[in-house]
Design a protein around this motif. Structure first.
Motif, PDB file in Angstrom:
ATOM      1  N   GLY A  25      25.571  29.730  -3.830  1.00  0.00           N
ATOM      2  CA  GLY A  25      24.147  29.826  -3.539  1.00  0.00           C
ATOM      3  C   GLY A  25      23.754  29.431  -2.138  1.00  0.00           C
ATOM      4  N   THR A  26      24.646  28.809  -1.386  1.00  0.00           N
ATOM      5  CA  THR A  26      24.337  28.475   0.007  1.00  0.00           C
ATOM      6  C   THR A  26      24.336  29.742   0.840  1.00  0.00           C
ATOM      7  OG1 THR A  26      26.676  28.060   0.502  1.00  0.00           O
ATOM      8  CG2 THR A  26      25.338  26.183  -0.222  1.00  0.00           C
ATOM      9  N   GLY A  27      23.562  29.726   1.907  1.00  0.00           N
ATOM     10  CA  GLY A  27      23.434  30.910   2.736  1.00  0.00           C
ATOM     11  C   GLY A  27      23.815  30.658   4.172  1.00  0.00           C
ATOM     12  N   VAL A  28      24.230  31.715   4.866  1.00  0.00           N
ATOM     13  CA  VAL A  28      24.595  31.622   6.270  1.00  0.00           C
ATOM     14  C   VAL A  28      24.145  32.898   6.976  1.00  0.00           C
ATOM     15  CG1 VAL A  28      26.903  32.558   5.820  1.00  0.00           C
ATOM     16  CG2 VAL A  28      26.481  31.252   7.905  1.00  0.00           C
ATOM     17  N   ALA A  29      23.596  32.728   8.178  1.00  0.00           N
ATOM     18  CA  ALA A  29      23.191  33.884   8.970  1.00  0.00           C
ATOM     19  C   ALA A  29      24.418  34.521   9.617  1.00  0.00           C
ATOM     20  CB  ALA A  29      22.200  33.459  10.047  1.00  0.00           C
ATOM     21  N   LEU A  30      24.469  35.831   9.628  1.00  0.00           N
ATOM     22  CA  LEU A  30      25.522  36.545  10.334  1.00  0.00           C
ATOM     23  C   LEU A  30      25.104  36.721  11.792  1.00  0.00           C
ATOM     24  CD1 LEU A  30      26.438  39.303   7.720  1.00  0.00           C
ATOM     25  CD2 LEU A  30      27.478  37.068   8.052  1.00  0.00           C
ATOM     26  N   PRO A  31      26.062  36.706  12.719  1.00  0.00           N
ATOM     27  CA  PRO A  31      25.707  36.774  14.137  1.00  0.00           C
ATOM     28  C   PRO A  31      25.210  38.153  14.543  1.00  0.00           C
ATOM     29  CG  PRO A  31      28.067  36.941  13.887  1.00  0.00           C
ATOM     30  CD  PRO A  31      27.527  36.633  12.515  1.00  0.00           C
ATOM     31  N   THR A  32      24.387  38.178  15.569  1.00  0.00           N
ATOM     32  CA  THR A  32      24.000  39.435  16.213  1.00  0.00           C
ATOM     33  C   THR A  32      24.341  39.334  17.693  1.00  0.00           C
ATOM     34  OG1 THR A  32      21.737  38.627  16.534  1.00  0.00           O
ATOM     35  CG2 THR A  32      22.163  39.940  14.559  1.00  0.00           C
TER      36      THR A  32
END
Length: 393
Positions: A250-257
């Motif tokens: 359930g933890t979230g992480v942003a993907l790089p741009t």
């Protein structure tokens, strides 16, 4: 003659998301038409060669400034994939959408003349026909042949006995759409909530009548687009502002741009790889009625490798509908204006057109390289016929 014989096919294959991908496609078509018109006016015999360059970017380090981009060499163009075969699928009439499951055994087609009909094949044989009185939008298929999508403003799934079952909306939601399904039957999508906001939704296969809103950072919207067999969920925040991945816990992480190309819309996850588009904040207009991102923009196809934390963009002048689809080894299949090509980070490999056809478009690919799409000829007035390519390595 219809300049774009795949207008129906692409309109069905891309989810009607908060980030209006079809508007991006339309803008891309306009640029292609303008460019082709200018070339034709100058010299009708000129052949325009399309180049595709890959540039890789690393995740920003936890401390300090952004990582420096490291360009990869421009890809070479190779011959057709060795052993890549193509065969027509026997579906009457023009196709409106075409999907394969990750295993490549199941294929689903909807028909443009009858948008309420979905035909499911297993190993080339029809096993189910699902029919509704309303437009059936299908966006994914799992390894059991279960299809998911939306009918009007409600998410649905299909059953083994041919039924189309509506999924309940989360509490307070006014609409819901299903975009991804894994082998177990867990389904993800999004729901429209009060205040023109959206939330990512999970329907667990053990409790389909109790949809769960995924954890979302405070004050932000979210959407979910795909779910793996190990429970990872792919999506985005704030209408393509941040590509996002929920872990199984359930933890979230942003993907790089990449630097200078903010925003991203992931579309598919396969193994260690994700595909989608970046530079999504270039699409600035918002529909006042729905809050969806619309209008002109210049998003770029991209692929992420999760284990290395890198993202690669594909600088392409003639990409036709977004990022295409990806295999478990990271090979991307990308649609250009009249053909489709594989990209493995180093070279382009054209997908062979069926004999007698000169327009090809891909809509789905299995994890091991079996491709579903359509083909047409420029002289048929846009009639699209379904084909299946087997490009397993």
């Amino acid at each position: 003659m219809n300049e774009n014989p795949f207008s129906v096919l692409t309109g069905e294959a891309v989810p009607d998301s908060r980030v209006r991908v079809d508007d991006v496609i339309a803008a891309g078509r306009t640029r292609v038409r303008r460019r082709r018109g200018a070339v034709a006016a100058g010299c009708a015999a000129v052949v325009v060669l399309v180049t595709l360059a890959g540039v890789a970017f690393a995740v920003r380090p936890p401390q300090g400034g952004p990582a420096r981009p490291s360009p990869s060499p421009s890809p070479s163009v190779s011959a057709h994939p060795s052993g890549c075969t193509v065969a027509r699928v026997d579906v009457d009439g023009d196709i409106g959408a075409a999907f394969t499951d990750p295993s490549g055994r199941y294929v689903a087609f909807s028909r443009a003349p009858d948008p309420g009909l979905l035909i499911v094949y297993r190993d080339g044989v029809v096993v189910r026909r699902h029919t509704t009185g309303e437009r059936l939008q299908t966006w994914a298929l799992n390894a059991s042949g279960t299809a998911i999508g939306a009918v009007e403003n409600d998410a649905y799934r299909t059953t083994a006995d041919g039924a189309v079952v509506m999924l309940p909306r989360p509490s307070g939601a006014t609409r819901a759409w299903a975009y991804g399904i894994n082998a177990a039957g867990d389904i993800v999508g999004e729901a429209a909530m009060p205040g023109k906001t959206f939330r990512a939704v999970l329907w667990r296969h053990t409790a389909l009548d109790a949809p769960v809103l995924l954890p979302t950072p405070a004050g932000r919207s979210s959407s979910a687009r795909g779910i793996t067999d190990d429970g990872r969920i792919l999506g985005d925040l704030d209408q393509g502002a941040t590509p996002y991945l929920w872990n199984a816990d359930g933890t979230g992480v942003a993907l790089p741009t990449p630097p200078g190309l903010p925003g991203g819309l992931p579309i598919q996850i396969a193994g260690d790889w994700v595909t989608g588009m970046v530079n999504y904040l270039s699409v600035q207009n918002l529909d006042p009625a729905t809050g969806r991102r619309t209008g002109p923009g210049d998003p770029k196809p991209a692929r992420w490798q999760l284990s290395s934390g890198t993202v690669e963009i594909l600088e392409a002048d003639d990409v036709f509908n977004g990022s295409g689809r990806i295999t478990a080894d990271g090979t991307l299949v990308i649609n250009r204006f009249t053909d489709a090509v594989f990209w493995d980070g180093a070279r382009l490999t054209p997908l062979p057109a069926p004999p007698g056809y000169d327009h090809v478009q891909v809509t789905s690919i299995s994890a091991d390289g079996r491709v579903i799409g359509g083909a047409a000829t420029k002289n048929t007035g846009g009639s699209i016929e379904p084909f299946r390519w087997d490009c397993r390595r």
